[in-house]
Design a protein around this motif. Structure first.
Motif, PDB file in Angstrom:
ATOM      1  N   THR A 212     -15.106   1.180  10.194  1.00 22.83           N
ATOM      2  CA  THR A 212     -15.417   2.407  10.910  1.00 22.83           C
ATOM      3  C   THR A 212     -14.670   3.540  10.240  1.00 22.83           C
ATOM      4  O   THR A 212     -13.495   3.403   9.895  1.00 22.83           O
ATOM      5  N   ASP A 213     -15.360   4.637  10.038  1.00 17.68           N
ATOM      6  CA  ASP A 213     -14.725   5.803   9.441  1.00 17.68           C
ATOM      7  C   ASP A 213     -15.280   7.042  10.130  1.00 17.68           C
ATOM      8  O   ASP A 213     -16.306   6.986  10.801  1.00 17.68           O
TER       9      ASP A 213
ATOM     10  N   SER B  80     -17.606  22.287  12.624  1.00 19.67           N
ATOM     11  CA  SER B  80     -18.121  21.008  12.163  1.00 19.67           C
ATOM     12  C   SER B  80     -18.468  20.126  13.353  1.00 19.67           C
ATOM     13  O   SER B  80     -18.115  20.421  14.495  1.00 19.67           O
ATOM     14  N   ILE B  81     -19.177  19.053  13.028  1.00 19.89           N
ATOM     15  CA  ILE B  81     -19.440  17.997  14.015  1.00 19.89           C
ATOM     16  C   ILE B  81     -18.702  16.764  13.508  1.00 19.89           C
ATOM     17  O   ILE B  81     -18.838  16.378  12.338  1.00 19.89           O
ATOM     18  N   ASN B  82     -17.935  16.157  14.371  1.00 18.63           N
ATOM     19  CA  ASN B  82     -17.180  14.959  14.015  1.00 18.63           C
ATOM     20  C   ASN B  82     -18.102  13.754  14.168  1.00 18.63           C
ATOM     21  O   ASN B  82     -18.678  13.528  15.231  1.00 18.63           O
ATOM     22  N   VAL B  83     -18.249  12.989  13.103  1.00 20.75           N
ATOM     23  CA  VAL B  83     -19.168  11.856  13.102  1.00 20.75           C
ATOM     24  C   VAL B  83     -18.384  10.590  12.794  1.00 20.75           C
ATOM     25  O   VAL B  83     -17.575  10.570  11.878  1.00 20.75           O
ATOM     26  N   GLN B  84     -18.634   9.548  13.575  1.00 19.02           N
ATOM     27  CA  GLN B  84     -18.061   8.237  13.277  1.00 19.02           C
ATOM     28  C   GLN B  84     -19.171   7.347  12.759  1.00 19.02           C
ATOM     29  O   GLN B  84     -20.287   7.359  13.277  1.00 19.02           O
ATOM     30  N   VAL B  85     -18.858   6.576  11.736  1.00 20.07           N
ATOM     31  CA  VAL B  85     -19.838   5.699  11.120  1.00 20.07           C
ATOM     32  C   VAL B  85     -19.267   4.297  11.087  1.00 20.07           C
ATOM     33  O   VAL B  85     -18.115   4.087  10.739  1.00 20.07           O
ATOM     34  N   HIS B  86     -20.103   3.352  11.485  1.00 16.31           N
ATOM     35  CA  HIS B  86     -19.709   1.951  11.440  1.00 16.31           C
ATOM     36  C   HIS B  86     -20.653   1.239  10.487  1.00 16.31           C
ATOM     37  O   HIS B  86     -21.859   1.479  10.503  1.00 16.31           O
ATOM     38  N   SER B  87     -20.111   0.387   9.681  1.00 15.22           N
ATOM     39  CA  SER B  87     -20.972  -0.401   8.805  1.00 15.22           C
ATOM     40  C   SER B  87     -20.506  -1.846   8.811  1.00 15.22           C
ATOM     41  O   SER B  87     -19.315  -2.132   8.898  1.00 15.22           O
ATOM     42  N   SER B  88     -21.442  -2.708   8.787  1.00 13.36           N
ATOM     43  CA  SER B  88     -21.173  -4.122   8.570  1.00 13.36           C
ATOM     44  C   SER B  88     -22.339  -4.650   7.759  1.00 13.36           C
ATOM     45  O   SER B  88     -23.413  -4.066   7.722  1.00 13.36           O
ATOM     46  N   LEU B  89     -22.113  -5.731   7.070  1.00 14.65           N
ATOM     47  CA  LEU B  89     -23.154  -6.261   6.181  1.00 14.65           C
ATOM     48  C   LEU B  89     -24.259  -6.935   6.930  1.00 14.65           C
ATOM     49  O   LEU B  89     -24.160  -7.443   7.964  1.00 14.65           O
TER      50      LEU B  89
END
Length: 177
Positions: A143-144, A168-177
């Motif tokens: 998560t970033d 700005s808009i604060n965005v959180q991104v999650h990635s998994s394979l």
């Protein structure tokens, strides 16, 4: 000795109990600015955290679960010193410290029922894929967050100014394979 006790009692400062504010009586923009949550969200947090943070006490002026949560939220929202939060919330540094700890521990207890990784792949495959990419064993996701610059909106403009003073808009991104 008896006279000394009477004198000490007489000289002891009278305890001053301040009336507690009704936090939820403030408008949502005020609450969001200080606590980063609306009244509805604070009520939700109070409902799920109350059993874990309420103190059974015989003292008549204990903080309510709502106040404990708001003290912790204010600390989480701005990361200031305990003294500053205490001054703003009219409580001691020790009270702020206890509130932050109690809310943090309560949130930790709810971690596994609240934070769930999406996806249909077994975690073993995800762990193997992350290990192949970055060499980190046992990782199932990342998560970033980032700030996406925007043009200043005409409504609630101040809500979109970040700590570096641009919109700005604060965005959180999650990635998994």
């Amino acid at each position: 000795d008896r006279e000394a006790q009477i004198l000490r009692r007489a000289l002891r400062r009278e305890r001053v109990i301040r009336a507690r504010l009704d936090i939820l009586s403030f408008p949502d923009d005020f609450l969001c600015e200080r606590y980063r949550f609306s009244a509805q969200s604070i009520i939700y947090l109070d409902n799920i955290l109350r059993p874990y943070i309420t103190h059974v006490t015989h003292r008549g002026h204990a903080l309510s679960s709502l106040h404990i949560i708001c003290i912790a939220l204010r600390f989480f929202a701005n990361g200031s010193f305990l003294y500053n939060i205490g001054d703003a919330e009219h409580v001691s540094k020790a009270t702020v410290c206890r509130a932050v700890r109690n809310v943090t521990v309560a949130l930790k207890r709810l971690l596994y029922s609240s934070v769930v990784f999406p996806g249909h792949r077994p975690t073993r495959f995800i762990k193997e894929g992350c290990h192949k990419i970055a060499g980190f064993p046992g990782v199932i996701g990342c998560t970033d967050g980032t700030h996406i610059p925007i043009i200043a909106p005409s409504v609630n403009e101040g809500d979109y100014v970040n700590r570096k003073s641009f919109h700005s808009i604060n965005v959180q991104v999650h990635s998994s394979l």
